[in-house]
Design a protein around this motif. Structure first.
Motif, PDB file in Angstrom:
ATOM      1  N   UNK A   1     -44.088 -92.817  75.878  1.00 31.51           N
ATOM      2  CA  UNK A   1     -45.516 -92.906  76.467  1.00 31.51           C
ATOM      3  C   UNK A   1     -45.873 -91.699  77.146  1.00 31.51           C
ATOM      4  N   UNK A   2     -44.698 -91.104  77.536  1.00 32.41           N
ATOM      5  CA  UNK A   2     -44.799 -89.851  78.515  1.00 32.41           C
ATOM      6  C   UNK A   2     -44.581 -88.363  77.854  1.00 32.41           C
ATOM      7  N   UNK A   3     -43.830 -88.465  76.778  1.00 36.16           N
ATOM      8  CA  UNK A   3     -43.968 -86.891  76.215  1.00 36.16           C
ATOM      9  C   UNK A   3     -44.964 -86.471  75.306  1.00 36.16           C
ATOM     10  N   UNK A   4     -45.432 -85.182  75.737  1.00 34.58           N
ATOM     11  CA  UNK A   4     -44.836 -84.119  75.946  1.00 34.58           C
ATOM     12  C   UNK A   4     -44.505 -83.831  77.263  1.00 34.58           C
ATOM     13  N   UNK A   5     -44.694 -84.634  78.210  1.00 38.48           N
ATOM     14  CA  UNK A   5     -44.515 -84.489  79.758  1.00 38.48           C
ATOM     15  C   UNK A   5     -43.177 -84.677  80.028  1.00 38.48           C
ATOM     16  N   UNK A   6     -42.512 -83.947  80.828  1.00 37.91           N
ATOM     17  CA  UNK A   6     -41.100 -84.244  80.900  1.00 37.91           C
ATOM     18  C   UNK A   6     -40.840 -83.912  82.398  1.00 37.91           C
ATOM     19  N   UNK A   7     -40.154 -84.753  83.285  1.00 34.94           N
ATOM     20  CA  UNK A   7     -39.795 -84.561  84.598  1.00 34.94           C
ATOM     21  C   UNK A   7     -38.282 -83.895  84.684  1.00 34.94           C
ATOM     22  N   UNK A   8     -38.375 -82.917  85.476  1.00 35.20           N
ATOM     23  CA  UNK A   8     -36.997 -81.980  85.618  1.00 35.20           C
ATOM     24  C   UNK A   8     -36.382 -82.540  87.020  1.00 35.20           C
ATOM     25  N   UNK A   9     -35.139 -83.122  87.015  1.00 36.02           N
ATOM     26  CA  UNK A   9     -34.642 -83.469  88.248  1.00 36.02           C
ATOM     27  C   UNK A   9     -34.596 -82.434  89.099  1.00 36.02           C
ATOM     28  N   UNK A  10     -33.742 -81.451  88.604  1.00 34.15           N
ATOM     29  CA  UNK A  10     -33.234 -80.396  89.395  1.00 34.15           C
ATOM     30  C   UNK A  10     -33.994 -79.702  90.546  1.00 34.15           C
ATOM     31  N   UNK A  11     -35.579 -79.675  90.066  1.00 34.80           N
ATOM     32  CA  UNK A  11     -36.450 -79.178  91.019  1.00 34.80           C
ATOM     33  C   UNK A  11     -37.561 -80.036  91.092  1.00 34.80           C
ATOM     34  N   UNK A  12     -37.444 -81.028  90.617  1.00 34.82           N
ATOM     35  CA  UNK A  12     -38.584 -82.253  90.951  1.00 34.82           C
ATOM     36  C   UNK A  12     -39.915 -81.755  90.212  1.00 34.82           C
ATOM     37  N   UNK A  13     -39.873 -81.019  89.140  1.00 39.91           N
ATOM     38  CA  UNK A  13     -41.186 -80.422  88.555  1.00 39.91           C
ATOM     39  C   UNK A  13     -41.351 -81.280  87.237  1.00 39.91           C
ATOM     40  N   UNK A  14     -42.659 -81.570  87.168  1.00 40.35           N
ATOM     41  CA  UNK A  14     -43.357 -81.696  85.839  1.00 40.35           C
ATOM     42  C   UNK A  14     -43.669 -80.916  85.002  1.00 40.35           C
ATOM     43  N   UNK A  15     -43.267 -80.678  83.613  1.00 37.03           N
ATOM     44  CA  UNK A  15     -43.569 -79.964  82.546  1.00 37.03           C
ATOM     45  C   UNK A  15     -44.229 -80.545  81.495  1.00 37.03           C
ATOM     46  N   UNK A  16     -45.008 -79.788  80.825  1.00 37.26           N
ATOM     47  CA  UNK A  16     -45.747 -79.981  79.715  1.00 37.26           C
ATOM     48  C   UNK A  16     -45.069 -79.122  78.715  1.00 37.26           C
ATOM     49  N   UNK A  17     -44.717 -79.461  77.443  1.00 35.72           N
ATOM     50  CA  UNK A  17     -44.179 -78.917  76.379  1.00 35.72           C
ATOM     51  C   UNK A  17     -45.290 -78.711  75.661  1.00 35.72           C
ATOM     52  N   UNK A  18     -45.653 -77.444  75.185  1.00 34.85           N
ATOM     53  CA  UNK A  18     -46.533 -76.777  74.299  1.00 34.85           C
ATOM     54  C   UNK A  18     -46.502 -77.032  72.897  1.00 34.85           C
TER      55      UNK A  18
ATOM     56  N   UNK B   1     -39.094 -70.999  69.600  1.00 32.03           N
ATOM     57  CA  UNK B   1     -38.615 -69.562  69.471  1.00 32.03           C
ATOM     58  C   UNK B   1     -39.259 -68.425  70.347  1.00 32.03           C
ATOM     59  N   UNK B   2     -39.886 -68.570  71.477  1.00 28.83           N
ATOM     60  CA  UNK B   2     -39.429 -69.384  72.584  1.00 28.83           C
ATOM     61  C   UNK B   2     -40.009 -70.851  72.604  1.00 28.83           C
ATOM     62  N   UNK B   3     -39.551 -71.608  73.416  1.00 27.16           N
ATOM     63  CA  UNK B   3     -40.171 -73.147  73.655  1.00 27.16           C
ATOM     64  C   UNK B   3     -40.936 -72.736  75.072  1.00 27.16           C
ATOM     65  N   UNK B   4     -42.195 -73.138  75.177  1.00 35.34           N
ATOM     66  CA  UNK B   4     -42.917 -72.788  76.354  1.00 35.34           C
ATOM     67  C   UNK B   4     -43.289 -74.265  76.981  1.00 35.34           C
ATOM     68  N   UNK B   5     -43.169 -74.083  78.441  1.00 38.23           N
ATOM     69  CA  UNK B   5     -43.272 -75.464  79.028  1.00 38.23           C
ATOM     70  C   UNK B   5     -44.317 -74.971  80.346  1.00 38.23           C
ATOM     71  N   UNK B   6     -45.238 -75.738  80.542  1.00 41.12           N
ATOM     72  CA  UNK B   6     -46.120 -75.498  81.805  1.00 41.12           C
ATOM     73  C   UNK B   6     -45.460 -76.246  82.800  1.00 41.12           C
TER      74      UNK B   6
END
Length: 78
Positions: free
Chosen positions: A41-58, A62-67
């Motif tokens: 229910x969340x993807x393409x939104x991804x939470x990254x624990x290392x910096x606490x950032x929410x990312x959106x996968x486009x 090649x390359x993969x782009x994340x906002x």
């Protein structure tokens, strides 16, 4: 397919998913991004624990782009 906790994703490559995390929402480890959280229910939104950032996968490859919503900027991964 899964072997010893490692799963393959067509766009993102290998993730390590602890056996107890195989649910609809899960923590997973990516070699290039660290621990991530997402789910059906969340993807393409991804939470990254290392910096606490929410990312959106486009969806790009090649390359993969994340906002990155924390940095308010795009980041790229091979």
């Amino acid at each position: 397919p899964m072997s010893d906790g490692w799963i393959w994703h067509e766009q993102h490559g290998f993730f390590y998913v602890p056996a107890e995390e195989l649910l609809e929402d899960t923590w997973m480890y990516a070699m290039d991004m660290g621990w991530l959280w997402s789910g059906d229910g969340t993807y393409p939104f991804i939470y990254r624990r290392g910096d606490g950032a929410w990312l959106w996968y486009s969806g790009s490859v090649n390359p993969r782009q994340f906002y990155n919503f924390t940095e308010e900027d795009w980041e790229e991964r091979p």
